[in-house]
Design an enzyme around this catalytic site. Sequence first.
Site, short mmCIF file in Angstrom:
data_model
loop_
_atom_site.label_atom_id
_atom_site.label_comp_id
_atom_site.label_asym_id
_atom_site.label_seq_id
_atom_site.Cartn_x
_atom_site.Cartn_y
_atom_site.Cartn_z
N HIS A 119 11.11 -23.08 11.91
CA HIS A 119 10.41 -24.14 12.66
C HIS A 119 10.67 -23.89 14.15
O HIS A 119 11.72 -23.34 14.52
CB HIS A 119 11.02 -25.48 12.22
CG HIS A 119 10.35 -26.70 12.77
ND1 HIS A 119 10.60 -27.17 14.03
CD2 HIS A 119 9.48 -27.57 12.20
CE1 HIS A 119 9.89 -28.28 14.23
NE2 HIS A 119 9.20 -28.54 13.14
N ASP A 196 19.48 -24.56 9.04
CA ASP A 196 18.59 -25.68 9.34
C ASP A 196 18.18 -26.31 8.01
O ASP A 196 17.35 -25.77 7.29
CB ASP A 196 17.36 -25.14 10.11
CG ASP A 196 16.28 -26.21 10.30
OD1 ASP A 196 16.43 -27.32 9.75
OD2 ASP A 196 15.29 -25.92 10.99
N GLN A 199 14.58 -29.57 5.71
CA GLN A 199 13.72 -29.74 4.52
C GLN A 199 14.51 -29.66 3.22
O GLN A 199 13.92 -29.63 2.14
CB GLN A 199 12.61 -28.68 4.51
CG GLN A 199 11.64 -28.78 5.65
CD GLN A 199 10.84 -30.09 5.65
OE1 GLN A 199 10.74 -30.78 4.64
NE2 GLN A 199 10.27 -30.45 6.79
N LYS A 222 13.80 -37.61 7.34
CA LYS A 222 13.15 -36.86 6.26
C LYS A 222 13.84 -37.16 4.92
O LYS A 222 13.48 -36.59 3.89
CB LYS A 222 13.20 -35.36 6.54
CG LYS A 222 12.35 -34.96 7.76
CD LYS A 222 12.31 -33.46 7.89
CE LYS A 222 11.88 -32.99 9.25
NZ LYS A 222 10.46 -33.19 9.55
N CYS A 360 4.34 -26.62 13.40
CA CYS A 360 5.43 -26.16 14.29
C CYS A 360 6.03 -24.85 13.82
O CYS A 360 7.24 -24.61 13.94
CB CYS A 360 6.53 -27.21 14.46
SG CYS A 360 5.94 -28.73 15.18
N1 7TS Z 1 13.50 -27.71 11.08
C1 7TS Z 1 12.65 -27.80 10.05
C2 7TS Z 1 12.70 -26.81 8.94
C3 7TS Z 1 11.71 -28.84 10.04
O1 7TS Z 1 10.86 -28.94 9.02
C4 7TS Z 1 11.68 -29.78 11.10
C5 7TS Z 1 10.63 -30.86 11.19
C6 7TS Z 1 12.62 -29.64 12.13
C7 7TS Z 1 13.51 -28.60 12.08
C8 7TS Z 1 12.72 -30.63 13.24
O2 7TS Z 1 13.15 -31.86 12.75
P1 7TS Z 1 13.15 -33.16 13.66
O3 7TS Z 1 13.51 -34.25 12.71
O4 7TS Z 1 14.21 -32.97 14.70
O5 7TS Z 1 11.79 -33.29 14.24
N2 7TS Z 1 9.46 -30.57 10.48
C9 7TS Z 1 8.30 -31.26 10.54
C10 7TS Z 1 7.19 -30.94 9.74
O6 7TS Z 1 7.17 -30.06 8.92
N3 7TS Z 1 6.20 -31.78 10.03
O7 7TS Z 1 6.62 -32.62 10.98
C11 7TS Z 1 7.92 -32.31 11.31
#
Ligand code: 7TS
Length: 402
Positions: A119, A196, A199, A222, A360
Amino acid sequence: MQDFRKDFPILEQKVNGYPLVYFDNAATSQKPQVVIDALTQYYTTINSNIHRGVHHLSQLATAEFEIARRTVQAFINAPQSHEIVFTRGTTESINLIASSFGRKFLHEGAEVLISEMEHHADIVPWQLICEQQGATLRVLPFDERGVLRLEQLDELLTDKTKIVAVAHVSNTLGTINPVKEIIAKAHAKGIPVMVDGAQAASHIGIDVQDLDCDFYCFSGHKMFAPMGVGVMYGKEQWLNEMPPYQGGGEMIKTVTFAQTTYNELPFKFEAGTPAVGDVIGLKTAIDYVNQVGIETISAREHALLQYGTEKLSAIDGLQIVGTAPEKSAIISFNINGLHHFDVGTLIDQMGVAVRTGHHCTQPIMEHFGISGTLRASFAFYNTEEEIDRLVKAVEKAKKMLM
Ligand code: 7TS
Protein backbone atom coordinates in the site's frame (compact mmCIF):
# COMPACT_ATOMS: atom_id res chain seq x y z
CA MET A 1 -23.92 -20.04 12.32
CA GLN A 2 -25.01 -17.29 14.68
CA ASP A 3 -26.41 -14.16 13.09
CA PHE A 4 -23.76 -11.58 13.84
CA ARG A 5 -25.39 -9.05 11.53
CA LYS A 6 -27.67 -7.87 14.29
CA ASP A 7 -24.59 -6.63 16.16
CA PHE A 8 -23.97 -4.09 13.35
CA PRO A 9 -26.87 -1.61 13.18
CA ILE A 10 -25.60 0.16 10.05
CA LEU A 11 -26.15 -3.01 7.99
CA GLU A 12 -29.90 -2.72 8.45
CA GLN A 13 -30.29 0.38 6.32
CA LYS A 14 -31.34 0.78 2.71
CA VAL A 15 -29.20 2.53 0.12
CA ASN A 16 -30.86 3.81 -3.03
CA GLY A 17 -33.95 1.84 -2.08
CA TYR A 18 -32.14 -1.50 -1.69
CA PRO A 19 -30.92 -3.24 1.46
CA LEU A 20 -27.27 -2.23 1.82
CA VAL A 21 -24.65 -4.73 0.66
CA TYR A 22 -21.42 -3.53 2.26
CA PHE A 23 -18.41 -5.02 0.51
CA ASP A 24 -15.86 -2.29 1.29
CA ASN A 25 -14.54 -3.84 4.46
CA ALA A 26 -10.89 -3.54 3.41
CA ALA A 27 -11.33 0.24 3.44
CA THR A 28 -13.04 0.22 6.81
CA SER A 29 -15.15 -2.29 8.68
CA GLN A 30 -18.49 -1.50 10.26
CA LYS A 31 -18.79 -1.09 14.03
CA PRO A 32 -20.77 -3.34 16.37
CA GLN A 33 -23.19 -1.75 18.83
CA VAL A 34 -20.89 -2.60 21.76
CA VAL A 35 -18.15 -0.39 20.29
CA ILE A 36 -20.59 2.47 19.63
CA ASP A 37 -21.84 2.08 23.21
CA ALA A 38 -18.30 2.08 24.61
CA LEU A 39 -17.67 5.48 23.00
CA THR A 40 -20.90 6.91 24.39
CA GLN A 41 -20.12 5.44 27.79
CA TYR A 42 -16.62 6.92 27.77
CA TYR A 43 -17.78 10.43 26.87
CA THR A 44 -20.80 10.21 29.18
CA THR A 45 -18.99 9.01 32.28
CA ILE A 46 -15.17 9.19 32.26
CA ASN A 47 -13.88 11.61 29.65
CA SER A 48 -10.64 13.02 31.01
CA ASN A 49 -7.03 13.43 30.01
CA ILE A 50 -4.72 10.62 31.01
CA HIS A 51 -1.42 10.09 32.86
CA ARG A 52 -1.54 13.57 34.33
CA GLY A 53 -4.30 13.96 36.85
CA VAL A 54 -4.65 12.99 40.47
CA HIS A 55 -8.39 13.41 40.15
CA HIS A 56 -10.86 10.55 39.96
CA LEU A 57 -11.85 10.76 36.29
CA SER A 58 -8.28 11.12 35.08
CA GLN A 59 -7.30 8.04 37.02
CA LEU A 60 -10.26 6.11 35.64
CA ALA A 61 -9.44 7.13 32.06
CA THR A 62 -5.75 6.24 32.59
CA ALA A 63 -6.66 2.83 33.98
CA GLU A 64 -8.98 2.07 31.04
CA PHE A 65 -6.34 3.24 28.56
CA GLU A 66 -3.70 0.97 30.08
CA ILE A 67 -6.14 -1.97 30.21
CA ALA A 68 -6.63 -1.40 26.47
CA ARG A 69 -2.87 -1.60 25.97
CA ARG A 70 -2.76 -4.96 27.73
CA THR A 71 -5.73 -6.15 25.67
CA VAL A 72 -3.82 -5.33 22.48
CA GLN A 73 -0.72 -7.01 23.90
CA ALA A 74 -2.63 -10.24 24.51
CA PHE A 75 -4.42 -10.01 21.13
CA ILE A 76 -1.14 -10.07 19.18
CA ASN A 77 0.76 -12.05 21.83
CA ALA A 78 3.36 -9.34 22.40
CA PRO A 79 5.79 -10.22 25.19
CA GLN A 80 5.46 -6.87 27.00
CA SER A 81 2.77 -4.19 27.17
CA HIS A 82 5.29 -1.34 26.80
CA GLU A 83 6.03 -2.68 23.31
CA ILE A 84 2.52 -1.53 22.29
CA VAL A 85 2.42 2.08 21.09
CA PHE A 86 -0.91 3.70 20.26
CA THR A 87 -0.96 5.72 17.04
CA ARG A 88 -3.65 7.13 14.73
CA GLY A 89 -3.49 4.10 12.46
CA THR A 90 -1.27 1.98 10.24
CA THR A 91 -0.13 5.02 8.26
CA GLU A 92 1.13 6.80 11.36
CA SER A 93 2.67 3.58 12.72
CA ILE A 94 4.71 3.09 9.53
CA ASN A 95 5.70 6.77 9.38
CA LEU A 96 6.86 6.50 12.99
CA ILE A 97 9.06 3.47 12.24
CA ALA A 98 10.41 4.81 8.95
CA SER A 99 11.27 8.18 10.46
CA SER A 100 12.66 7.02 13.79
CA PHE A 101 14.39 3.80 12.71
CA GLY A 102 15.51 5.53 9.53
CA ARG A 103 17.18 8.48 11.25
CA LYS A 104 19.13 6.09 13.45
CA PHE A 105 19.95 3.20 11.14
CA LEU A 106 19.70 4.37 7.51
CA HIS A 107 22.71 6.12 6.07
CA GLU A 108 24.31 6.79 2.70
CA GLY A 109 24.36 3.53 0.71
CA ALA A 110 21.94 1.66 2.98
CA GLU A 111 18.95 -0.18 1.49
CA VAL A 112 15.32 -0.69 2.51
CA LEU A 113 13.49 -3.66 1.00
CA ILE A 114 9.73 -3.53 0.44
CA SER A 115 7.49 -5.53 -1.89
CA GLU A 116 5.81 -4.62 -5.14
CA MET A 117 2.35 -5.09 -3.60
CA GLU A 118 2.68 -2.57 -0.75
CA HIS A 119 0.00 0.00 0.00
CA HIS A 120 1.26 3.56 -0.57
CA ALA A 121 1.45 3.84 3.25
CA ASP A 122 4.28 1.29 3.15
CA ILE A 123 6.05 2.90 0.19
CA VAL A 124 6.04 6.67 0.57
CA PRO A 125 7.29 6.91 4.20
CA TRP A 126 10.30 4.78 3.16
CA GLN A 127 10.90 6.91 0.08
CA LEU A 128 10.86 10.05 2.22
CA ILE A 129 13.39 8.74 4.73
CA CYS A 130 15.58 7.13 2.04
CA GLU A 131 15.78 10.47 0.26
CA GLN A 132 16.67 12.23 3.50
CA GLN A 133 19.34 9.71 4.54
CA GLY A 134 20.79 8.91 1.10
CA ALA A 135 19.49 5.32 1.24
CA THR A 136 17.93 3.28 -1.60
CA LEU A 137 14.55 1.58 -1.84
CA ARG A 138 14.61 -1.96 -3.29
CA VAL A 139 11.54 -3.92 -4.34
CA LEU A 140 10.69 -7.63 -4.18
CA PRO A 141 8.40 -8.34 -7.17
CA PHE A 142 5.33 -10.59 -7.41
CA ASP A 143 4.22 -12.94 -10.18
CA GLU A 144 1.09 -12.93 -12.35
CA ARG A 145 -1.01 -14.54 -9.60
CA GLY A 146 0.10 -11.93 -7.09
CA VAL A 147 2.52 -14.19 -5.23
CA LEU A 148 5.82 -12.71 -4.04
CA ARG A 149 8.85 -14.05 -5.92
CA LEU A 150 10.58 -15.42 -2.85
CA GLU A 151 13.29 -16.98 -4.99
CA GLN A 152 14.60 -13.42 -5.47
CA LEU A 153 14.64 -12.66 -1.75
CA ASP A 154 18.11 -13.99 -0.97
CA GLU A 155 19.62 -11.86 -3.71
CA LEU A 156 17.77 -8.73 -2.52
CA LEU A 157 18.78 -9.18 1.12
CA THR A 158 22.32 -7.82 1.08
CA ASP A 159 24.70 -6.50 3.70
CA LYS A 160 23.37 -3.06 2.78
CA THR A 161 19.77 -3.97 3.70
CA LYS A 162 18.86 -2.37 7.02
CA ILE A 163 15.16 -3.23 7.20
CA VAL A 164 12.45 -5.14 5.31
CA ALA A 165 8.85 -3.84 5.28
CA VAL A 166 6.13 -6.08 3.89
CA ALA A 167 2.35 -6.44 3.98
CA HIS A 168 0.92 -9.43 5.81
CA VAL A 169 -2.10 -9.31 3.47
CA SER A 170 -2.38 -7.28 0.25
CA ASN A 171 -5.37 -4.91 0.31
CA THR A 172 -5.73 -5.18 -3.49
CA LEU A 173 -4.73 -8.73 -4.39
CA GLY A 174 -5.81 -10.38 -1.16
CA THR A 175 -2.57 -12.38 -1.08
CA ILE A 176 -1.56 -13.63 2.34
CA ASN A 177 2.22 -13.30 2.25
CA PRO A 178 4.53 -15.88 3.85
CA VAL A 179 5.81 -13.30 6.32
CA LYS A 180 7.17 -15.88 8.76
CA GLU A 181 9.43 -17.27 6.05
CA ILE A 182 10.50 -13.78 4.95
CA ILE A 183 11.31 -12.85 8.56
CA ALA A 184 13.35 -16.03 9.07
CA LYS A 185 15.35 -15.35 5.90
CA ALA A 186 15.97 -11.70 6.86
CA HIS A 187 16.89 -12.60 10.43
CA ALA A 188 19.40 -15.16 9.16
CA LYS A 189 21.24 -12.11 7.79
CA GLY A 190 20.61 -9.99 10.89
CA ILE A 191 17.99 -7.77 9.18
CA PRO A 192 14.85 -6.65 11.07
CA VAL A 193 11.38 -6.90 9.51
CA MET A 194 8.32 -4.68 9.81
CA VAL A 195 4.94 -6.21 8.95
CA ASP A 196 2.04 -4.07 7.71
CA GLY A 197 -0.87 -5.91 9.25
CA ALA A 198 -3.65 -3.47 8.26
CA GLN A 199 -5.51 -6.17 6.32
CA ALA A 200 -4.67 -9.03 8.64
CA ALA A 201 -5.49 -7.98 12.17
CA SER A 202 -9.17 -8.93 12.30
CA HIS A 203 -9.08 -11.65 9.66
CA ILE A 204 -6.28 -14.04 10.58
CA GLY A 205 -4.77 -14.54 14.02
CA ILE A 206 -1.69 -12.46 14.80
CA ASP A 207 1.10 -13.82 16.96
CA VAL A 208 4.11 -11.51 16.87
CA GLN A 209 6.23 -13.96 18.85
CA ASP A 210 5.47 -16.80 16.49
CA LEU A 211 6.21 -14.57 13.48
CA ASP A 212 9.22 -13.12 15.32
CA CYS A 213 8.65 -9.80 13.50
CA ASP A 214 10.49 -6.76 14.80
CA PHE A 215 7.57 -4.39 14.18
CA TYR A 216 3.88 -4.96 13.47
CA CYS A 217 1.41 -2.21 12.47
CA PHE A 218 -2.37 -2.15 12.19
CA SER A 219 -5.42 0.15 12.27
CA GLY A 220 -8.36 -0.11 14.65
CA HIS A 221 -10.96 1.02 12.13
CA LYS A 222 -10.42 -2.01 9.88
CA MET A 223 -11.17 -4.29 12.83
CA PHE A 224 -14.51 -2.96 14.10
CA ALA A 225 -12.98 -0.18 16.24
CA PRO A 226 -13.39 3.59 15.76
CA MET A 227 -11.34 5.56 13.25
CA GLY A 228 -8.38 7.47 14.67
CA VAL A 229 -6.58 4.73 16.55
CA GLY A 230 -3.94 2.23 15.53
CA VAL A 231 -1.08 0.21 16.90
CA MET A 232 2.65 0.04 16.42
CA TYR A 233 4.22 -2.99 18.07
CA GLY A 234 8.01 -2.98 18.27
CA LYS A 235 10.48 -5.21 20.03
CA GLU A 236 11.76 -3.44 23.14
CA GLN A 237 15.35 -3.64 21.99
CA TRP A 238 14.57 -1.58 18.85
CA LEU A 239 12.24 0.88 20.57
CA ASN A 240 14.91 1.62 23.15
CA GLU A 241 17.47 2.33 20.46
CA MET A 242 15.17 4.47 18.30
CA PRO A 243 14.84 8.25 18.81
CA PRO A 244 11.40 9.79 19.52
CA TYR A 245 9.13 10.42 16.53
CA GLN A 246 7.20 13.47 17.72
CA GLY A 247 8.11 15.82 20.54
CA GLY A 248 5.68 17.21 23.08
CA GLY A 249 3.93 16.40 26.31
CA GLU A 250 3.94 12.89 27.74
CA MET A 251 7.05 11.73 25.86
CA ILE A 252 9.51 13.55 28.15
CA LYS A 253 11.06 12.89 31.54
CA THR A 254 12.64 16.33 32.08
CA VAL A 255 12.75 19.45 29.94
CA THR A 256 15.10 22.41 30.22
CA PHE A 257 16.01 24.80 27.43
CA ALA A 258 19.45 23.20 27.37
CA GLN A 259 18.33 19.57 27.19
CA THR A 260 15.38 17.20 27.27
CA THR A 261 15.39 13.63 28.50
CA TYR A 262 12.81 11.19 27.24
CA ASN A 263 10.18 9.15 28.98
CA GLU A 264 10.33 5.37 29.20
CA LEU A 265 8.54 3.04 26.76
CA PRO A 266 5.90 3.25 25.43
CA PHE A 267 5.38 6.91 26.39
CA LYS A 268 8.53 8.02 24.52
CA PHE A 269 6.51 7.41 21.33
CA GLU A 270 3.18 8.80 22.51
CA ALA A 271 3.54 12.58 22.40
CA GLY A 272 0.44 14.63 23.14
CA THR A 273 -3.09 13.68 24.11
CA PRO A 274 -4.04 10.35 22.54
CA ALA A 275 -7.50 9.33 21.30
CA VAL A 276 -8.47 7.88 24.67
CA GLY A 277 -12.10 7.14 23.80
CA ASP A 278 -11.09 5.48 20.53
CA VAL A 279 -8.44 3.38 22.29
CA ILE A 280 -11.14 2.17 24.69
CA GLY A 281 -13.29 1.50 21.60
CA LEU A 282 -10.43 -0.59 20.19
CA LYS A 283 -10.28 -2.58 23.41
CA THR A 284 -14.02 -3.23 23.15
CA ALA A 285 -13.63 -4.27 19.50
CA ILE A 286 -10.89 -6.76 20.43
CA ASP A 287 -13.07 -8.17 23.20
CA TYR A 288 -15.82 -8.53 20.59
CA VAL A 289 -13.49 -10.30 18.10
CA ASN A 290 -12.32 -12.64 20.86
CA GLN A 291 -15.90 -13.39 21.78
CA VAL A 292 -16.83 -14.25 18.18
CA GLY A 293 -13.51 -16.07 17.79
CA ILE A 294 -10.86 -15.34 15.16
CA GLU A 295 -11.20 -18.94 13.88
CA THR A 296 -14.93 -18.41 13.31
CA ILE A 297 -14.19 -15.15 11.51
CA SER A 298 -11.45 -16.69 9.32
CA ALA A 299 -13.55 -19.74 8.43
CA ARG A 300 -16.61 -17.63 7.57
CA GLU A 301 -14.58 -15.23 5.42
CA HIS A 302 -12.83 -18.09 3.67
CA ALA A 303 -16.21 -19.59 2.74
CA LEU A 304 -17.30 -16.20 1.37
CA LEU A 305 -14.07 -15.90 -0.61
CA GLN A 306 -14.61 -19.30 -2.22
CA TYR A 307 -18.26 -18.63 -2.99
CA GLY A 308 -17.54 -15.14 -4.33
CA THR A 309 -14.62 -16.32 -6.46
CA GLU A 310 -16.72 -19.07 -8.01
CA LYS A 311 -19.75 -16.86 -8.70
CA LEU A 312 -17.81 -13.87 -10.02
CA SER A 313 -15.55 -16.04 -12.21
CA ALA A 314 -18.67 -17.38 -13.91
CA ILE A 315 -19.50 -13.91 -15.27
CA ASP A 316 -18.53 -13.72 -18.92
CA GLY A 317 -15.59 -11.37 -19.51
CA LEU A 318 -14.75 -10.93 -15.83
CA GLN A 319 -11.12 -11.30 -14.76
CA ILE A 320 -10.02 -11.58 -11.16
CA VAL A 321 -6.85 -9.66 -10.38
CA GLY A 322 -4.98 -11.58 -7.68
CA THR A 323 -5.28 -15.35 -7.78
CA ALA A 324 -2.76 -16.45 -5.17
CA PRO A 325 -3.44 -19.83 -3.56
CA GLU A 326 -3.30 -18.22 -0.09
CA LYS A 327 -5.85 -15.40 -0.07
CA SER A 328 -7.82 -13.31 2.34
CA ALA A 329 -11.47 -12.40 1.51
CA ILE A 330 -10.65 -9.70 -1.03
CA ILE A 331 -11.62 -10.02 -4.70
CA SER A 332 -10.39 -7.42 -7.18
CA PHE A 333 -11.80 -7.72 -10.68
CA ASN A 334 -12.35 -6.06 -14.03
CA ILE A 335 -14.81 -6.67 -16.84
CA ASN A 336 -13.61 -6.61 -20.42
CA GLY A 337 -13.81 -3.17 -21.90
CA LEU A 338 -15.68 -1.57 -18.99
CA HIS A 339 -14.34 1.09 -16.69
CA HIS A 340 -14.31 0.06 -13.02
CA PHE A 341 -15.69 3.44 -12.02
CA ASP A 342 -18.74 3.11 -14.31
CA VAL A 343 -19.53 -0.38 -13.05
CA GLY A 344 -19.01 0.68 -9.42
CA THR A 345 -21.31 3.68 -9.84
CA LEU A 346 -24.07 1.58 -11.39
CA ILE A 347 -23.96 -1.17 -8.78
CA ASP A 348 -24.08 1.48 -6.04
CA GLN A 349 -27.43 2.46 -7.55
CA MET A 350 -28.48 -1.09 -6.68
CA GLY A 351 -27.28 -0.73 -3.08
CA VAL A 352 -23.99 -2.58 -3.50
CA ALA A 353 -20.91 -0.86 -2.04
CA VAL A 354 -17.53 -1.88 -3.46
CA ARG A 355 -14.37 0.15 -3.91
CA THR A 356 -13.11 1.19 -7.32
CA GLY A 357 -9.76 2.59 -8.38
CA HIS A 358 -6.14 1.81 -7.60
CA HIS A 359 -6.73 1.17 -3.86
CA CYS A 360 -3.58 3.15 -2.97
CA THR A 361 -1.46 0.52 -4.74
CA GLN A 362 -0.51 2.17 -8.03
CA PRO A 363 2.53 -0.11 -8.56
CA ILE A 364 0.16 -3.12 -8.62
CA MET A 365 -1.91 -1.36 -11.32
CA GLU A 366 1.26 -0.66 -13.27
CA HIS A 367 2.28 -4.33 -12.99
CA PHE A 368 -0.98 -5.43 -14.62
CA GLY A 369 -1.18 -2.46 -17.01
CA ILE A 370 -4.59 -1.36 -15.69
CA SER A 371 -5.89 1.88 -14.20
CA GLY A 372 -7.86 0.26 -11.41
CA THR A 373 -10.20 -2.52 -10.39
CA LEU A 374 -13.49 -3.08 -8.66
CA ARG A 375 -12.82 -4.59 -5.26
CA ALA A 376 -15.22 -6.56 -3.13
CA SER A 377 -13.84 -7.17 0.36
CA PHE A 378 -15.83 -9.32 2.77
CA ALA A 379 -16.24 -9.39 6.53
CA PHE A 380 -17.60 -12.26 8.59
CA TYR A 381 -21.00 -10.54 8.79
CA ASN A 382 -21.49 -10.73 5.01
CA THR A 383 -23.57 -13.47 3.43
CA GLU A 384 -23.77 -15.62 0.29
CA GLU A 385 -27.07 -13.87 -0.54
CA GLU A 386 -25.22 -10.57 -0.61
CA ILE A 387 -22.68 -12.06 -3.03
CA ASP A 388 -25.62 -13.13 -5.22
CA ARG A 389 -26.81 -9.51 -5.13
CA LEU A 390 -23.35 -8.34 -6.22
CA VAL A 391 -23.27 -10.82 -9.09
CA LYS A 392 -26.75 -9.79 -10.23
CA ALA A 393 -25.84 -6.10 -10.02
CA VAL A 394 -22.64 -6.62 -12.00
CA GLU A 395 -24.53 -8.58 -14.70
CA LYS A 396 -27.07 -5.78 -14.94
CA ALA A 397 -24.42 -3.05 -15.06
CA LYS A 398 -22.66 -5.00 -17.81
CA LYS A 399 -25.81 -5.08 -19.92
CA MET A 400 -26.39 -1.38 -19.40
CA LEU A 401 -22.83 -0.42 -20.36
CA MET A 402 -22.21 -2.75 -23.28
N1 7TS B 1 -1.57 -0.81 4.66
C1 7TS B 1 -2.51 -1.55 4.06
C2 7TS B 1 -2.18 -2.93 3.59
C3 7TS B 1 -3.80 -1.03 3.90
O1 7TS B 1 -4.73 -1.77 3.32
C4 7TS B 1 -4.08 0.28 4.36
C5 7TS B 1 -5.42 0.93 4.13
C6 7TS B 1 -3.07 1.00 5.00
C7 7TS B 1 -1.83 0.43 5.13
C8 7TS B 1 -3.31 2.34 5.60
O2 7TS B 1 -4.18 2.23 6.68
P1 7TS B 1 -4.79 3.52 7.40
O3 7TS B 1 -5.77 2.95 8.36
O4 7TS B 1 -3.66 4.21 8.09
O5 7TS B 1 -5.40 4.35 6.32
N2 7TS B 1 -6.13 0.40 3.04
C9 7TS B 1 -7.26 0.92 2.49
C10 7TS B 1 -7.94 0.29 1.44
O6 7TS B 1 -7.62 -0.78 0.95
N3 7TS B 1 -8.99 1.03 1.10
O7 7TS B 1 -9.01 2.12 1.88
C11 7TS B 1 -7.94 2.06 2.75
